[in-house]
Structures are given as structure tokens and as C-alpha cells.
Design an enzyme around this catalytic site. Sequence first.
Site, PDB file in Angstrom:
ATOM      1  N   LYS A 189      52.632 -46.816  32.051  1.00  0.00           N
ATOM      2  CA  LYS A 189      51.644 -46.367  33.046  1.00  0.00           C
ATOM      3  C   LYS A 189      50.423 -47.299  33.135  1.00  0.00           C
ATOM      4  O   LYS A 189      50.477 -48.335  33.776  1.00  0.00           O
ATOM      5  CB  LYS A 189      51.263 -44.917  32.753  1.00  0.00           C
ATOM      6  CG  LYS A 189      52.482 -43.957  32.913  1.00  0.00           C
ATOM      7  CD  LYS A 189      52.115 -42.535  32.666  1.00  0.00           C
ATOM      8  CE  LYS A 189      53.348 -41.677  32.524  1.00  0.00           C
ATOM      9  NZ  LYS A 189      53.917 -41.224  33.806  1.00  0.00           N
ATOM     10  N   ASP A 246      54.965 -41.862  21.156  1.00  0.00           N
ATOM     11  CA  ASP A 246      55.177 -42.173  22.569  1.00  0.00           C
ATOM     12  C   ASP A 246      53.823 -42.010  23.276  1.00  0.00           C
ATOM     13  O   ASP A 246      53.413 -40.899  23.615  1.00  0.00           O
ATOM     14  CB  ASP A 246      56.234 -41.231  23.158  1.00  0.00           C
ATOM     15  CG  ASP A 246      56.440 -41.500  24.640  1.00  0.00           C
ATOM     16  OD1 ASP A 246      57.315 -40.840  25.242  1.00  0.00           O
ATOM     17  OD2 ASP A 246      55.718 -42.336  25.205  1.00  0.00           O
ATOM     18  N   TYR A 291      58.573 -34.998  26.534  1.00  0.00           N
ATOM     19  CA  TYR A 291      59.406 -35.791  27.429  1.00  0.00           C
ATOM     20  C   TYR A 291      59.189 -37.259  27.131  1.00  0.00           C
ATOM     21  O   TYR A 291      58.040 -37.706  26.994  1.00  0.00           O
ATOM     22  CB  TYR A 291      59.030 -35.483  28.883  1.00  0.00           C
ATOM     23  CG  TYR A 291      59.790 -36.280  29.918  1.00  0.00           C
ATOM     24  CD1 TYR A 291      59.172 -37.309  30.626  1.00  0.00           C
ATOM     25  CD2 TYR A 291      61.116 -36.005  30.196  1.00  0.00           C
ATOM     26  CE1 TYR A 291      59.858 -38.030  31.585  1.00  0.00           C
ATOM     27  CE2 TYR A 291      61.821 -36.733  31.158  1.00  0.00           C
ATOM     28  CZ  TYR A 291      61.178 -37.746  31.848  1.00  0.00           C
ATOM     29  OH  TYR A 291      61.858 -38.467  32.805  1.00  0.00           O
TER      30      TYR A 291
HETATM   31  P1  KE4 Z   1      59.000 -43.668  33.051  1.00  0.00           P
HETATM   32  O1  KE4 Z   1      60.420 -44.058  32.722  1.00  0.00           O
HETATM   33  O2  KE4 Z   1      58.902 -42.547  34.051  1.00  0.00           O
HETATM   34  O3  KE4 Z   1      58.127 -44.884  33.414  1.00  0.00           O
HETATM   35  O4  KE4 Z   1      58.319 -43.123  31.689  1.00  0.00           O
HETATM   36  C1  KE4 Z   1      58.968 -42.097  30.997  1.00  0.00           C
HETATM   37  C2  KE4 Z   1      57.959 -41.380  30.121  1.00  0.00           C
HETATM   38  C3  KE4 Z   1      57.974 -41.612  28.756  1.00  0.00           C
HETATM   39  N1  KE4 Z   1      57.098 -40.999  27.933  1.00  0.00           N
HETATM   40  C4  KE4 Z   1      56.158 -40.154  28.429  1.00  0.00           C
HETATM   41  C5  KE4 Z   1      55.206 -39.500  27.479  1.00  0.00           C
HETATM   42  C6  KE4 Z   1      56.087 -39.892  29.819  1.00  0.00           C
HETATM   43  O5  KE4 Z   1      55.149 -39.041  30.292  1.00  0.00           O
HETATM   44  C7  KE4 Z   1      56.989 -40.515  30.684  1.00  0.00           C
HETATM   45  C8  KE4 Z   1      56.980 -40.275  32.194  1.00  0.00           C
HETATM   46  N2  KE4 Z   1      56.091 -39.274  32.656  1.00  0.00           N
HETATM   47  C9  KE4 Z   1      56.495 -38.583  33.880  1.00  0.00           C
HETATM   48  C10 KE4 Z   1      55.445 -37.554  34.237  1.00  0.00           C
HETATM   49  N3  KE4 Z   1      55.112 -36.668  33.233  1.00  0.00           N
HETATM   50  C11 KE4 Z   1      56.708 -39.545  35.003  1.00  0.00           C
HETATM   51  C12 KE4 Z   1      56.716 -38.923  36.373  1.00  0.00           C
HETATM   52  C13 KE4 Z   1      58.075 -38.895  36.952  1.00  0.00           C
HETATM   53  O6  KE4 Z   1      59.045 -38.619  36.206  1.00  0.00           O
HETATM   54  O7  KE4 Z   1      58.157 -39.139  38.173  1.00  0.00           O
END
Ligand code: KE4
Length: 423
Positions: free
Chosen positions: A267, A239, A144
Site C-alpha cells: 500500500k 504483515d 487477512y
Molecule cells: P493486496 O494483494 O490486495 O495488495 O494485499 C493483500 C493484503 C495483505 N495483507 C493485509 C494486511 C491487507 O490488508 C491486504 C489487502 N487489504 C485489502 C483491504 N483490506 C485490499 C482491498 C481489496 O482486497 O480490494
Amino acid sequence: MERTKSKKAFEEAIKYIPGGVNSPVRALKAVGETPLFIDHAADNKIYDIDGNSFTDYCLSWGVFLLGHAHPKVNKAVVEAVGRGTSYGIPSLQETELAKLVNTCFPTMQRVRFVNSGTEATMSAIRLARGYTGRNYIVKFEGHYHGHADHLLVSAGSGVARLGKSSSAGVPESFVSQTIVVPYNDTVALEQLFKEKGNEIAAIILEPVAANMGVVPPQEGYLKFLRELTLQYHSLLIFDEVITGFRLSVGGAQKLYGIEPDLTTIGKIVGGGFPAAAFGGKAEIMQMLAPDGPVYQAGTLSGNPIAMSAGIATLSELMQAGFYDKLNAKVDKFESELREAILNKGMVLNRVGPMFTLFFKEGKVENFSDVRQTDQERFARFFRYMFSKGIYVSPSQFESNFISIKHTEEDLSRFVDLTRQFEK
Ligand code: KE4
């Protein structure tokens, strides 16, 4: 457990916010619960509006490696707020944080700050396409990278739970140049590059998958990806939104000794504020506006509050011995947890301070293994731990996180409760 106030709050939230949440995985649909409403958080704990406290292994989806509400981060932010919260004009803090990022990630010779991991990966892919002049992007099943249209294809995290190969509202044309291949598989990828290698702009991956639960790369796999992309002049994008600053001060690329062309981080780098970044080789990054033809922008990108939080956060985790102390705690936890789950039909995958308990026999090495897990049993495990005051990440397709503030007692209690879990 008294949950009246949270339940009432959820009913009210649903009237104004879709699903009552601002991000789907928070709804706890996957585990048959209704969400907590949090009053405050500190260190390794969250406190809900009904007065319950939970040891937190989700940590706002991996943000709080230092624990919630770290005093040095809070102090930096409070001081920064007094000077105004955004200028839309450069500030010294942006360069200061960029220098710290470059110190931790030497491959990030240039860094561009954005407001979310999604923006970071979306921008990195546009840059890769602009730099190579090619259109195809390769991603892995179950990985993801945020919710940009062209990346919502066989994604992990919340989308994995939905079981859709892509989200509604994403026209097929938007994903027609996104190729999905199985993770930890070399044959499919070699075949693909033989056929289309000179049309592929980049491979993007989570160097240690976390959005299908924690699934590490097999021995030599990252090196294989690096060599394959070099051979075909495609870019390798790590990523590291989750792994960055977590698996080591230099993320997965330092831990595994692989140099990607571009990296995305998020994060931890924002210290709890909306900040993320993408960066890499100067010759690639200089393609970005205003110097180059690849456009990318953002009103609040690099805002001084998030930069101050990030500077305070990295200054803490860059201290000598930080990761040794953290990993020593987690090493002990891992060996005790492995013993506790023997013959219980569970698989533990752990890398650094992140881990997932999968509810199946055998192994978990790719997305199809994860899809064979017993999600109902996972949901029962979540509710069992929840009833004991432990908040694990509320989906089988997620990672759990241990902060520097988790105590040996916290970890021993997690092990004991897992040992006692039968259902
Ligand atoms: P955000 O757009 O949510 O800040 O980041 C996207 C993203 C990109 N790459 C990786 C490896 C990620 O894990 C994420 C976001 N992670 C999720 C949880 N696995 C965020 C939680 C959510 O969607 O509320």
C-alpha cells in the site's frame, strides 16, 4: 444525488468484468449500493463521473496516507516515466527505496520488492517454510493476508463478509497445514505450540488487525507471540501491509517495540503504484534465489516507476513532525467521536490514523465480537454518510483511514454527522 453515469458505467462494466469490479470489496454489495466510478481524486477527496465529490476515508484501502495525487509523488513519477517504465534489469531506484525501507524498519535487513501484498505474504511464508524446514503456518481468525490459496482460511476483509472459512477452488489439501486460532487468545496458542510447536514454521498476523475492522492486540499479546515463537524456533511474521508506515514511520513493530523475523509491507510503500515488499533478517532472506534454494520472482518487481513513487512518498512521511501532526488531528477526532457515540450502540476502535465504528454494544476484541455486529445498521450508516458526501470504507470488516490532508473541518463534520445518525 445524481448517479446516472456511474450506474450506466457499472452496467457496462458487468458485461466484461466479473461483478463489474477488479476486487470484490469495491462492489459495495455489503452496503447495498452500486459502485462509484471515479473521474479523479486529489488530497482527501474523490470525484465521481457524475460530478459528485466525497471526502474519502477508504483512500484506496489505505494507500494514500499523504492524500490522493500528492504533487511530489506525481512529479517523481512523471520524471521517471520519461526514462522508461520497466527494464527487467536492476535500477538505482530499487536500492534507494530498499535503503529507505531499511531505515524505517531496521528489522528488514534485506528487502525484496514484489507487486502486491498477496505476493509479499505468499513469498514470506514460502521463505519461512524453506528456512525452518517446517510446514505448519499459524494465522488468526479474521486476519487477512491477501488471496494466496493457503491463506484464504477464516480470513477477514472481503472473505469475512462471504462468511466462508475458505474460498471455493481451494482444495482442502492446500489449507491442511494452515492452522487458524482465535486472536488475542493465549490459551489456544499455548496448547497448540505444546502439541505442534516444533512443526510450526511461523505465525503470521496483522500486528494491529484491520481486516475485521480495527482490533488492536491486547496488552502484552505481541510480546507473548514473540516469546512463544522464540521458544519453539518458529518465525514471527508481521504483515504490515496496512500498519506499515501508518502507525509510525516504522509501523506497528516500532509502535509496540517488537522485532519480528519477517515483515511484509505494501500500500503506502508503492505510493499508489503496484508495489509491496517482504524482508527481514539477512540470514533468513539469503535463502532466497538466486543465492538460496527458495524460489521467488516477478517480471515487474521493483519497477522504476513504483520505486520512484515509493521514494517520493517515504521522503515525505519521514519528515520530522509528520506523525505528530497527523496524530494530534486524529487524537482530537477520537475524543470528539467517542463523545458523539455515547449510548448509540456503537464501539470505536482506533489505532493511529486508522479506525472502525462497530455497530454493537460493549467491546470488540476479536473476530467473534465482530461477527456479532449489526451489519444492516452498518450498511445504513454507510449509505447515510454516502448521501452526505462522505465515503467510509464500505464494509464493517474494514478500517477507515485518515490522511495528512484530512482537515479539522472534515473530521468535525464526520463527528457531527455520526452524532445525528439514529437509524
Ligand atoms: P493486496 O494483494 O490486495 O495488495 O494485499 C493483500 C493484503 C495483505 N495483507 C493485509 C494486511 C491487507 O490488508 C491486504 C489487502 N487489504 C485489502 C483491504 N483490506 C485490499 C482491498 C481489496 O482486497 O480490494
